[in-house]
Design a protein around this motif. Sequence first.
Motif, short mmCIF file in Angstrom:
data_model
loop_
_atom_site.label_atom_id
_atom_site.label_comp_id
_atom_site.label_asym_id
_atom_site.label_seq_id
_atom_site.Cartn_x
_atom_site.Cartn_y
_atom_site.Cartn_z
N SER A 179 -18.09 19.59 45.13
CA SER A 179 -17.02 20.13 45.39
C SER A 179 -17.02 20.80 46.78
CB SER A 179 -16.24 21.04 44.25
OG SER A 179 -17.10 22.21 44.25
N GLU A 180 -15.71 20.94 47.39
CA GLU A 180 -15.70 21.66 48.65
C GLU A 180 -15.58 23.17 48.33
OE1 GLU A 180 -16.18 20.46 51.67
OE2 GLU A 180 -16.47 18.54 50.68
N TYR A 181 -15.94 24.14 49.19
CA TYR A 181 -15.86 25.69 49.13
C TYR A 181 -14.52 26.13 48.65
CZ TYR A 181 -17.84 30.45 49.25
OH TYR A 181 -18.22 31.68 48.98
N GLY A 182 -13.63 25.53 49.57
CA GLY A 182 -12.06 25.65 49.24
C GLY A 182 -11.56 25.61 48.02
N GLN A 183 -12.16 24.63 47.31
CA GLN A 183 -11.82 24.25 45.86
C GLN A 183 -12.32 25.08 44.94
OE1 GLN A 183 -9.25 22.25 44.96
NE2 GLN A 183 -9.64 22.84 42.92
N PHE A 184 -13.72 25.66 45.22
CA PHE A 184 -14.04 26.53 44.34
C PHE A 184 -13.62 28.01 44.42
CE2 PHE A 184 -17.17 30.27 44.86
CZ PHE A 184 -17.67 30.54 43.79
N LEU A 185 -12.95 28.18 45.59
CA LEU A 185 -12.21 29.68 45.86
C LEU A 185 -10.93 29.40 45.03
CD1 LEU A 185 -12.95 30.22 49.53
CD2 LEU A 185 -14.07 31.26 47.52
N LYS A 186 -10.13 28.31 44.99
CA LYS A 186 -8.91 28.18 44.41
C LYS A 186 -9.29 28.10 42.82
CE LYS A 186 -6.61 25.30 47.91
NZ LYS A 186 -6.07 23.84 48.27
N SER A 187 -10.21 27.68 42.38
CA SER A 187 -10.61 27.64 40.89
C SER A 187 -10.78 29.00 40.52
CB SER A 187 -11.72 26.74 40.48
OG SER A 187 -12.98 27.33 40.95
N ILE A 188 -11.57 29.94 41.12
CA ILE A 188 -11.96 31.25 40.98
C ILE A 188 -10.64 32.06 40.95
CG2 ILE A 188 -13.17 33.85 41.82
CD1 ILE A 188 -14.87 31.13 40.49
N ALA A 189 -9.63 31.94 41.81
CA ALA A 189 -8.61 32.74 41.95
C ALA A 189 -7.37 32.38 40.76
CB ALA A 189 -7.75 32.35 43.34
N SER A 190 -7.75 31.21 40.23
CA SER A 190 -7.05 30.92 38.99
C SER A 190 -7.31 31.05 37.84
CB SER A 190 -6.55 29.30 39.35
OG SER A 190 -7.86 28.55 38.66
N ILE A 191 -8.54 31.73 37.81
CA ILE A 191 -8.79 32.15 36.14
C ILE A 191 -7.82 33.26 35.82
CG2 ILE A 191 -10.64 33.17 34.92
CD1 ILE A 191 -12.68 31.90 36.96
N PRO A 192 -7.20 33.30 34.78
CA PRO A 192 -6.26 34.20 34.13
C PRO A 192 -7.12 35.72 33.82
CG PRO A 192 -6.12 32.27 32.80
CD PRO A 192 -7.36 31.94 33.75
N ALA A 193 -6.31 36.63 34.51
CA ALA A 193 -6.95 38.03 34.42
C ALA A 193 -7.27 38.42 32.75
CB ALA A 193 -5.85 39.12 34.76
N GLU A 194 -6.84 37.99 31.78
CA GLU A 194 -7.24 38.22 30.51
C GLU A 194 -8.56 37.45 30.18
OE1 GLU A 194 -4.32 34.73 30.10
OE2 GLU A 194 -4.32 36.59 31.22
#
Length: 156
Positions: free
Chosen positions: A71-86
Motif C-alpha cells: 500500500s501507499e503511505y497516503g492510504q495507510f494514513l487514511k486507514s489510521i484516521a478512519s479507525i473509530p474513536a471508540e
Amino acid sequence: MKKLLALLILCLGLNLNAQDSEKQRVKATIIKFFEAFHKQDTTTLKAMAKGDIKLQSISVNREGQSVLSESEYGQFLKSIASIPAENTFEEKLLSFNIQVDGNMANAWTPYEFWYNGNFSHCGVNSFQLMKGDNEWKIIYLVDTRRREGCQDHSKN
C-alpha cells in the motif's frame, strides 16, 4: 608510536559514541512514529516519512502460502484516521535492533498488536530511514504479521 595509538583509540571511541548517538536518534524517531500512530495523528505521521513511501506486509494465507500486501503511505494514513474513536489499538514494541551507516539506518522492531484490549497478532517491523537536514525520515517500511509463534497471550 604510543601517541599515534592513543590518538587512534580516541578517534575510534568518538566514532562509536557518535554512532550510538545516531542509534538513539533513530530509536526516538521510531518511538515518535508509534506515539503519533496511537494518537491517530496523521499530520505527524505524514511529516515523518520521505514522500508517499511504499508499505509492505508479509503474512501467510489460509492455504499456508506467503502473501505480500502493498500500500501507499497516503492510504495507510487514511486507514489510521478512519479507525473509530471508540476502538483502541496498540502496537507494543518488544525490542530495537538498530544499524546506522552514515545517513542510512535500519530499525528492526519485534511487536505485538492489540485491538480493543485483545491480542491480535505479532510480527516484526523493518524500518529503513535516511537522515537529511539533520533529522531521520522513514523511506520504507515492511512488516510481518502472524498469529502463530507468538508468546502465550491467553493469560493477559
